[in-house]
Every structure is written in structure tokens, then in C-alpha cells.
Enzyme design. Structure first.
Site, short mmCIF file in Angstrom:
data_model
loop_
_atom_site.label_atom_id
_atom_site.label_comp_id
_atom_site.label_asym_id
_atom_site.label_seq_id
_atom_site.Cartn_x
_atom_site.Cartn_y
_atom_site.Cartn_z
N GLU A 52 -6.57 54.92 57.19
CA GLU A 52 -8.01 54.68 57.49
C GLU A 52 -8.58 55.80 58.06
OE1 GLU A 52 -5.06 53.15 58.25
OE2 GLU A 52 -5.48 51.13 59.19
N THR A 259 33.85 52.60 45.23
CA THR A 259 34.20 52.46 46.50
C THR A 259 33.38 52.14 47.49
OG1 THR A 259 36.27 53.84 45.90
CG2 THR A 259 36.25 53.10 47.91
C1 AOF Z 1 -2.46 52.07 60.66
N1 AOF Z 1 -2.60 52.86 59.28
O1 AOF Z 1 -1.80 54.17 57.84
C2 AOF Z 1 -0.10 53.38 59.14
C3 AOF Z 1 -0.12 52.34 60.45
O2 AOF Z 1 3.09 56.62 65.86
P1 AOF Z 1 1.88 56.22 65.34
O3 AOF Z 1 0.58 56.51 66.33
O4 AOF Z 1 1.39 57.24 64.05
O5 AOF Z 1 1.81 54.65 64.99
C4 AOF Z 1 2.77 54.10 63.95
C5 AOF Z 1 2.52 52.65 63.75
O6 AOF Z 1 1.23 52.59 63.26
C6 AOF Z 1 3.32 51.88 62.82
O7 AOF Z 1 4.48 51.72 63.48
C7 AOF Z 1 2.40 50.89 62.19
O8 AOF Z 1 2.54 49.86 63.32
C8 AOF Z 1 1.09 51.55 62.11
N2 AOF Z 1 0.99 52.20 60.92
N3 AOF Z 1 -1.20 51.75 60.85
O9 AOF Z 1 -3.56 51.60 60.88
C9 AOF Z 1 -1.67 53.53 58.58
N4 AOF Z 1 0.73 53.75 58.78
ZN ZN Z 2 -3.73 53.48 62.46
#
Ligand code: AOF
Ligand code: ZN
Length: 315
Positions: A52, A259
Site C-alpha cells: 500500500e 533418504t
Molecule cells: C501490509 N502490507 O505489503 C505487508 C504487510 O515489520 P513490518 O513493519 O514490515 O510489519 C510486518 C507485518 O506487516 C507482517 O507481519 C504482516 O502482518 C504485515 N504485512 N502488511 O499492510 C504489506 N507485507
Molecule cells: Zn503495512
């Protein structure tokens, strides 16, 4: 266009990041104004910036519809909350495919948007969105990554042990498909036996996918020479997977000899089994790949031809 059609575009963006956004999920975002796509974004390699944030940079999204494949985040993590950035952009509506199970988010992102007076629709193309981030969802729930095991075998279920280089029983299209599987894995697990027998490179050599090579982990005690970016681990397979989960690995591909593959299956650690089967028999030149009854607990989900070979996906 309908909600579903714009969401499909966002889902396709998200798909391109599978295996390359860990520890984060891969998310796609499309901003639509008067039926026209203004901007789009997907989670960057390594997980940041978020989709976003990329899609909303340098545009005026006032009154727009924002399609996002995962609930926007609400927490101050390594990046500021996407829900906040969306609220500031003043869109008319946000369409979400599925909620984010990360306990720091878990419904709060959607609540923040609604509390700010933005119309939110959820559950659009939810099934596909859940499939794309199945690794992330499983890791958040269980602490263990999603494990895909790939096996390339002959028509009579055998493999040929290498003599210093990989012996490919399958054709070229199937080989490319394996590279695609590698690109969708955060981590590739193989065994010391495979390294000693085949001397494989285990990297991505398909044009356009070169920088999506997974981290290689070689399991076993034998002494091998490790390439750059390879790690060797010993110990119980479950513990190895738990460690990987703790360090943020969402998707694991096991590409190994018989294996180690049978050990993963026996321990009940395989979520998805992909068998690439050649039309040729190896007969006395090969050995059985799967142990007796190893496949009993799997059921066939899909079957498709790829060049001269066949791909069967089991769960
Ligand atoms: C979003 N948009 O493109 C993604 C999200 O450590 P941070 O701040 O990068 O936050 C990671 C968390 O944000 C991740 O665990 C998940 O909950 C969310 N990912 N959220 O709005 C994104 N990749
Ligand atoms: Zn985010």
C-alpha cells in the site's frame, strides 16, 4: 470492472512476490479512480516497503477505490501503519481479500479504516489470497513454515543417483518449472548426500528470476564444501523447521535425495508434495524414490502435463 477483476490484478502482483518477501507476507495493491488504475504496488523483496505504501506514494487517491490482497497493517513495526497512510489519502473505499492473522493487526487495520469513515468490503477473492500467503499464515499459526517437497522420478518411480552431476530424468520444461518452484521458496532444503552425489548449484538460472534464489540449507553431518549463501544444519527436521519459522521463513522447498525426502514425509512435515514424473522407465538403472506406503496419507489435488512429463500435486 467488478471488485473481483481489480482484485485479480492485485492478486497477480502479490503472486510475483511469493518466496521473496519473508518474514512478511506478499501483498498486492491497486488504486482505482473512475474505473482506471492510477497506481499499483506489491510488497518489496525482503518485506518492505509494504504494498500500500508503494502504491500510494506520489499519487492523489482522494475518492479512489483501493484494492488490497491483505488487510492493511495497523501497527508501528519497522514501517508506519499502512492503514494510517490510507486514511490520510482519503479514498472512498477499500476492498480487502483477507484479514491479517498477525496478532499485531488481526482486524485492527480494517477497524481503523472503518472508524475513519472509509467503506471497507472484505472477503473478495479470499480463497486465492489465502493460498498465496499460505506459508505466512501457517507460520503465524504454528511457528513452522509451509513445506513443499518436490520429487522428480521416472515412470517406474525411480531416481538415478548422480555421478558428480545431476541426472535429470525429466525434460526441459519440467526443469524450468522446478526453477519457478525455487523462486517461490524462501528456503531450499537439501541433504549432504545430494550435494556429494550431484554437485547441484540449486540457484535460479531462469531469465528474470535470477535474484529470487532461495537461501540453501544443507541438512546432514557429512563434510561438504558450502557455496556462498549456503548453511549446513544438523539435528531433528522439525527443530530445523521451527528455527526457520522463528527467523521468519514462510515457504520451504525440499529438493533432496530419497533418504531425506522420506524422512520429511515420515515425520509428517510435508504440506504439499509435487511429483514430476517422466514417461521413461529407469528399470535397473534406478532406485525407488519413495519408501513403501510413504504416499498413503496424501491425496491427489491436481495433475497436469508439462512437455513430455506430468506434474502431480498432492496434499
Ligand atoms: C501490509 N502490507 O505489503 C505487508 C504487510 O515489520 P513490518 O513493519 O514490515 O510489519 C510486518 C507485518 O506487516 C507482517 O507481519 C504482516 O502482518 C504485515 N504485512 N502488511 O499492510 C504489506 N507485507
Ligand atoms: Zn503495512
Amino acid at each position: 470492472m467488478s471488485h473481483e477483476k481489480f482484485m485479480q490484478i492485485a492478486l497477480n502482483l502479490a503472486r510475483r512476490g511469493i518466496g521473496n518477501t519473508g518474514p512478511n507476507p506478499t501483498v498486492g495493491c491497486v488504486v482505482v479512480q473512475d474505473g482506471v488504475i492510477l497506481s499499483q504496488g506489491r510488497t518489496a523483496k525482503g518485506g518492505r516497503p509494504h504494498a500500500e505504501s508503494i502504491a500510494l506514494d506520489n499519487i492523489n487517491a482522494k475518492g479512489a477505490s483501493i484494492y488490497v490482497t491483505l488487510e492493511p497493517c495497523s501497527h508501528h513495526g519497522k514501517t508506519p501503519p499502512c492503514a494510517e497512510k490510507i486514511i490520510k489519502a482519503k479514498p472512498a473505499e477499500v476492498v480487502v481479500a483477507c484479514t491479517d492473522p498477525d496478532p499485531r493487526v488481526n482486524g485492527n487495520g480494517i477497524k481503523m479504516l472503518r472508524d475513519a469513515g472509509i467503506k471497507v468490503t472484505t472477503g473478495i477473492s479470499e480463497k486465492e489470497a489465502l493460498q498465496i500467503n499460505r506459508g505466512f499464515f501457517k507460520r503465524i499459526k504454528t511457528g513452522i513454515p509451509f513445506v513443499t517437497l518436490k520429487a522428480a522420478i521416472s515412470a517406474d518411480g525411480k531416481f538415478a543417483a548422480g555421478q558428480g552431476k545431476p541426472v535429470w530424468v525429466t525434460g526441459e520444461l519440467a526443469r524450468n518449472y522446478v526453477h519457478l518452484l525455487r523462486s517461490r521458496a524462501d528456503v531450499l532444503i537439501t541433504g549432504t548426500g545430494t550435494i556429494l552425489a550431484d554437485k547441484p548449484q540449486l540457484n535460479l538460472r531462469l531469465a528474470g528470476l535470477e535474484d529470487t534464489s532461495p537461501q540453501v540449507i544443507v541438512v546432514g553431518k557429512s563434510k561438504i564444501s558450502l557455496q556462498k549463501n549456503w548453511l549446513q544444519k544438523t539435528g531433528a527436521l522439525k527443530a530445523i523447521l521451527q528455527d526457520l519459522g522463528t527467523s521468519g521463513t514462510n515457504n520451504v522447498l525440499v529438493e533432496s535425495g530419497s533418504t531425506l525426502a522420506n524422512a520429511f514425509i515420515k515425520a509428517g512435515l510435508v504440506d504439499e508434495l509435487i511429483i514430476i514424473q517422466s514417461p521413461k522407465n529407469l528399470g535397473k538403472y534406478g532406485q525407488d524414490y519413495f519408501a513403501k506406503n510413504a504416499l498413503d496419507s496424501f491425496h491427489l489435488k491436481s495433475e497436469q502435463e508439462i512437455g513430455i512429463d506430468k506434474i502431480c500435486i498432492y496434499e
